[in-house]
Design a protein around this motif. Structure first.
Motif, PDB file in Angstrom:
ATOM      1  N   TYR A  65     -13.821  -2.156   4.695  1.00  0.00           N
ATOM      2  CA  TYR A  65     -14.290  -1.069   5.545  1.00  0.00           C
ATOM      3  C   TYR A  65     -15.781  -1.321   5.748  1.00  0.00           C
ATOM      4  O   TYR A  65     -16.543  -1.401   4.785  1.00  0.00           O
ATOM      5  CB  TYR A  65     -14.063   0.281   4.858  1.00  0.00           C
ATOM      6  CG  TYR A  65     -14.623   1.479   5.603  1.00  0.00           C
ATOM      7  CD1 TYR A  65     -13.825   2.222   6.460  1.00  0.00           C
ATOM      8  CD2 TYR A  65     -15.949   1.867   5.425  1.00  0.00           C
ATOM      9  CE1 TYR A  65     -14.334   3.319   7.131  1.00  0.00           C
ATOM     10  CE2 TYR A  65     -16.472   2.970   6.095  1.00  0.00           C
ATOM     11  CZ  TYR A  65     -15.657   3.684   6.948  1.00  0.00           C
ATOM     12  OH  TYR A  65     -16.173   4.774   7.614  1.00  0.00           O
ATOM     13  N   GLY A 103      -2.432   8.256  11.286  1.00  0.00           N
ATOM     14  CA  GLY A 103      -3.157   7.454  10.302  1.00  0.00           C
ATOM     15  C   GLY A 103      -2.563   6.103   9.946  1.00  0.00           C
ATOM     16  O   GLY A 103      -3.035   5.439   9.012  1.00  0.00           O
ATOM     17  N   TRP A 104      -1.565   5.616  10.707  1.00  0.00           N
ATOM     18  CA  TRP A 104      -0.917   4.359  10.341  1.00  0.00           C
ATOM     19  C   TRP A 104      -1.756   3.149  10.740  1.00  0.00           C
ATOM     20  O   TRP A 104      -2.224   3.042  11.875  1.00  0.00           O
ATOM     21  CB  TRP A 104       0.462   4.236  10.978  1.00  0.00           C
ATOM     22  CG  TRP A 104       1.531   5.069  10.344  1.00  0.00           C
ATOM     23  CD1 TRP A 104       2.237   6.088  10.930  1.00  0.00           C
ATOM     24  CD2 TRP A 104       2.030   4.959   9.009  1.00  0.00           C
ATOM     25  NE1 TRP A 104       3.138   6.613  10.040  1.00  0.00           N
ATOM     26  CE2 TRP A 104       3.035   5.941   8.844  1.00  0.00           C
ATOM     27  CE3 TRP A 104       1.734   4.131   7.931  1.00  0.00           C
ATOM     28  CZ2 TRP A 104       3.750   6.116   7.655  1.00  0.00           C
ATOM     29  CZ3 TRP A 104       2.438   4.311   6.743  1.00  0.00           C
ATOM     30  CH2 TRP A 104       3.425   5.283   6.612  1.00  0.00           C
ATOM     31  N   LYS A 127      -1.571   3.719   5.045  1.00  0.00           N
ATOM     32  CA  LYS A 127      -2.610   4.674   5.419  1.00  0.00           C
ATOM     33  C   LYS A 127      -3.813   4.476   4.507  1.00  0.00           C
ATOM     34  O   LYS A 127      -3.681   4.001   3.379  1.00  0.00           O
ATOM     35  CB  LYS A 127      -2.080   6.102   5.339  1.00  0.00           C
ATOM     36  CG  LYS A 127      -0.949   6.375   6.326  1.00  0.00           C
ATOM     37  CD  LYS A 127      -0.467   7.822   6.257  1.00  0.00           C
ATOM     38  CE  LYS A 127       0.652   8.068   7.261  1.00  0.00           C
ATOM     39  NZ  LYS A 127       1.126   9.478   7.232  1.00  0.00           N
ATOM     40  N   LEU A 128      -4.963   4.834   5.011  1.00  0.00           N
ATOM     41  CA  LEU A 128      -6.206   4.680   4.248  1.00  0.00           C
ATOM     42  C   LEU A 128      -6.619   6.021   3.675  1.00  0.00           C
ATOM     43  O   LEU A 128      -6.876   6.975   4.407  1.00  0.00           O
ATOM     44  CB  LEU A 128      -7.303   4.124   5.168  1.00  0.00           C
ATOM     45  CG  LEU A 128      -8.634   3.761   4.493  1.00  0.00           C
ATOM     46  CD1 LEU A 128      -8.429   2.641   3.474  1.00  0.00           C
ATOM     47  CD2 LEU A 128      -9.661   3.357   5.543  1.00  0.00           C
ATOM     48  N   LYS A 129      -6.692   6.083   2.340  1.00  0.00           N
ATOM     49  CA  LYS A 129      -7.150   7.277   1.644  1.00  0.00           C
ATOM     50  C   LYS A 129      -8.374   6.896   0.840  1.00  0.00           C
ATOM     51  O   LYS A 129      -8.274   6.155  -0.132  1.00  0.00           O
ATOM     52  CB  LYS A 129      -6.060   7.831   0.730  1.00  0.00           C
ATOM     53  CG  LYS A 129      -6.433   9.138   0.043  1.00  0.00           C
ATOM     54  CD  LYS A 129      -5.272   9.676  -0.784  1.00  0.00           C
ATOM     55  CE  LYS A 129      -5.629  11.006  -1.449  1.00  0.00           C
ATOM     56  NZ  LYS A 129      -4.515  11.522  -2.281  1.00  0.00           N
ATOM     57  N   GLY A 130      -9.540   7.366   1.272  1.00  0.00           N
ATOM     58  CA  GLY A 130     -10.768   6.887   0.664  1.00  0.00           C
ATOM     59  C   GLY A 130     -10.917   5.417   0.961  1.00  0.00           C
ATOM     60  O   GLY A 130     -10.915   4.991   2.111  1.00  0.00           O
ATOM     61  N   THR A 132      -8.673   3.162  -0.424  1.00  0.00           N
ATOM     62  CA  THR A 132      -7.422   2.647  -0.972  1.00  0.00           C
ATOM     63  C   THR A 132      -6.304   2.807   0.043  1.00  0.00           C
ATOM     64  O   THR A 132      -6.192   3.847   0.695  1.00  0.00           O
ATOM     65  CB  THR A 132      -7.047   3.382  -2.266  1.00  0.00           C
ATOM     66  OG1 THR A 132      -8.122   3.264  -3.210  1.00  0.00           O
ATOM     67  CG2 THR A 132      -5.780   2.820  -2.883  1.00  0.00           C
ATOM     68  N   LEU A 133      -5.465   1.786   0.157  1.00  0.00           N
ATOM     69  CA  LEU A 133      -4.279   1.877   1.000  1.00  0.00           C
ATOM     70  C   LEU A 133      -3.168   2.599   0.239  1.00  0.00           C
ATOM     71  O   LEU A 133      -2.880   2.284  -0.923  1.00  0.00           O
ATOM     72  CB  LEU A 133      -3.799   0.478   1.391  1.00  0.00           C
ATOM     73  CG  LEU A 133      -4.710  -0.322   2.322  1.00  0.00           C
ATOM     74  CD1 LEU A 133      -4.151  -1.724   2.542  1.00  0.00           C
ATOM     75  CD2 LEU A 133      -4.931   0.379   3.658  1.00  0.00           C
ATOM     76  N   VAL A 134      -2.545   3.551   0.901  1.00  0.00           N
ATOM     77  CA  VAL A 134      -1.451   4.318   0.299  1.00  0.00           C
ATOM     78  C   VAL A 134      -0.271   4.325   1.270  1.00  0.00           C
ATOM     79  O   VAL A 134      -0.383   3.886   2.415  1.00  0.00           O
ATOM     80  CB  VAL A 134      -1.883   5.758  -0.033  1.00  0.00           C
ATOM     81  CG1 VAL A 134      -3.024   5.764  -1.049  1.00  0.00           C
ATOM     82  CG2 VAL A 134      -2.312   6.510   1.236  1.00  0.00           C
ATOM     83  N   ASP A 135       0.859   4.825   0.804  1.00  0.00           N
ATOM     84  CA  ASP A 135       2.076   4.938   1.624  1.00  0.00           C
ATOM     85  C   ASP A 135       2.462   3.597   2.254  1.00  0.00           C
ATOM     86  O   ASP A 135       2.870   3.523   3.421  1.00  0.00           O
ATOM     87  CB  ASP A 135       1.919   5.996   2.720  1.00  0.00           C
ATOM     88  CG  ASP A 135       1.654   7.388   2.168  1.00  0.00           C
ATOM     89  OD1 ASP A 135       2.022   7.631   1.007  1.00  0.00           O
ATOM     90  OD2 ASP A 135       1.072   8.212   2.892  1.00  0.00           O
ATOM     91  N   LYS A 136       2.372   2.530   1.492  1.00  0.00           N
ATOM     92  CA  LYS A 136       2.629   1.192   2.031  1.00  0.00           C
ATOM     93  C   LYS A 136       4.128   0.998   2.311  1.00  0.00           C
ATOM     94  O   LYS A 136       4.973   1.331   1.476  1.00  0.00           O
ATOM     95  CB  LYS A 136       2.136   0.129   1.048  1.00  0.00           C
ATOM     96  CG  LYS A 136       0.625   0.135   0.850  1.00  0.00           C
ATOM     97  CD  LYS A 136       0.158  -1.051   0.032  1.00  0.00           C
ATOM     98  CE  LYS A 136       0.589  -0.996  -1.402  1.00  0.00           C
ATOM     99  NZ  LYS A 136      -0.151   0.023  -2.168  1.00  0.00           N
TER     100      LYS A 136
END
Length: 370
Positions: A65, A103-104, A127-130, A132-136
């Protein structure tokens, strides 16, 4: 007398040809390059987020980022296991057309998951949370894996209907993969944004076919962009020694590799005598010698009035940009931009209206009107 008239006509024709825009080697312009991102080794894919900052992939297997104002790179955590060997690694990245709502983020990478040793191209969304990638969610994985380290393809693009397209190169198996729709490699694929195969894909009812395939007979497509006027998906791909192509992708069509080609082996020997064949598509433009194209973008921004409506392609081999002029939906000539800027890995017009160029000398530059 007739011989004299013929000679004069030939001289006139030759003078017209060599002065034609199709032979232009330089493009006068009023633009300069501004370095905006540094410190990323082989930046491969890049997107601009709604906040104006960037996500940039590093082929070695890192995602950053980038705060564009401070030029600070923040490493994003949570990536899957990535096999970075040869031309493989963390490659393209694209935002969902409705990213502001859902957010994808989509990215391509070389993965060792599945059968066979080595790796092959995979597509994941997250998705990007902070930071960190989540919901991969992995939405596609080419099989089998291969220990060959070339031709992963990997460009990603969405069309106006929200379908996702992506490329996978022939993985160095030109006589096996590209012409066989039961095998991955040498193809352009189309899926729904969640990985489902569209019911109107061309080979959906073909026994044993890879039903995600949309077109086949490709070598190594590393440029993909939707034409904003027509909605067509344009792709360019590497030839061997010569024969790089620009193609407009059509449903179920065969683009010929390696049966037809305008290129030859790297040694100079021929692998085919054919440049055309019934049932195989012709490129709308090709390069001999090869420019090693990577990345492409249609210019729509009013920041570049003399380039609007045309296409810019990056050249790895010659470390420059190529302006492809378009008329009636086809390329009709070209001009060279910004010689010697480094091996161009990507070029992209971003939502802020500026064009950005990622080079393998570890920086991303912005094209700025003077």
């Amino acid at each position: 007398m007739k011989a004299l008239l013929l000679s004069l006509r030939l001289i006139l024709l030759f003078s017209i040809l060599i002065s034609s825009p199709a032979f232009s080697q330089k493009q006068s312009h009023s633009y300069s390059l501004k370095t905006v991102i540094t410190g990323i080794n082989v930046p491969w894919g890049m997107v601009q987020l709604p906040d104006g900052n960037f996500l940039v992939t590093e082929r070695a297997g890192n995602l950053y980022y980038v705060d564009i104002k401070s030029n600070k790179n923040h490493k994003v955590e949570g990536l899957p296991d990535i096999q970075s060997r040869g031309q493989g690694g963390l490659l393209d990245i694209e935002l969902h057309p409705d990213y502001a709502t859902n957010g994808w983020i989509y990215f391509s990478y070389s993965s060792s998951q599945g059968s066979g040793s080595g790796s092959n191209t995979a597509i994941m969304r997250a998705k990007l949370k902070g930071m960190t990638l989540v919901d991969k969610q992995q939405i596609y994985k080419a099989t089998p894996n291969s220990r060959k380290t070339q031709h992963f393809g990997s460009r990603i693009e969405f069309d106006k209907d929200g379908f996702i397209y992506f490329s996978i190169g022939d993985r160095g198996k030109r006589d096996v993969n590209p012409q066989n729709i039961t095998l991955d490699g040498g193809k352009i694929y189309r899926l729904h944004d969640d990985g489902r195969v569209p019911k109107d894909n061309p080979f959906i009812n073909h026994q044993q076919a890879k039903t995600a395939i949309y077109s086949y007979g490709h070598r190594n497509p590393q440029g993909m962009e939707m034409n904003p006027v027509t909605g067509d998906i344009w792709v360019h791909e590497h030839g061997p020694k010569g024969g790089d192509e620009i193609n407009i992708i059509k449903k179920g069509k065969n683009y010929g590799w390696p049966v037809i080609s305008y290129g030859v082996n790297y040694s100079g020997s021929k692998f085919t005598e054919l440049t055309k064949k019934d049932g195989m598509e012709q490129p709308i433009w090709y390069w001999v010698p090869s420019i090693a194209p990577s990345g492409m973008t249609f210019v729509t921004s009013d920041k570049y009035p003399d380039w609007q409506g045309n296409l810019i392609v990056g050249s790895l081999k010659f470390s420059q940009l190529v302006l492809c002029r378009i008329k009636e939906g086809k390329v009709f000539n070209q001009a060279i931009l910004f010689k010697g800027i480094g091996r161009v890995r990507n070029v992209k017009q971003m939502p802020d209206g500026y064009i950005y160029v990622a080079t393998e000398n570890n920086k991303i530059v912005q094209i700025v009107p003077n």
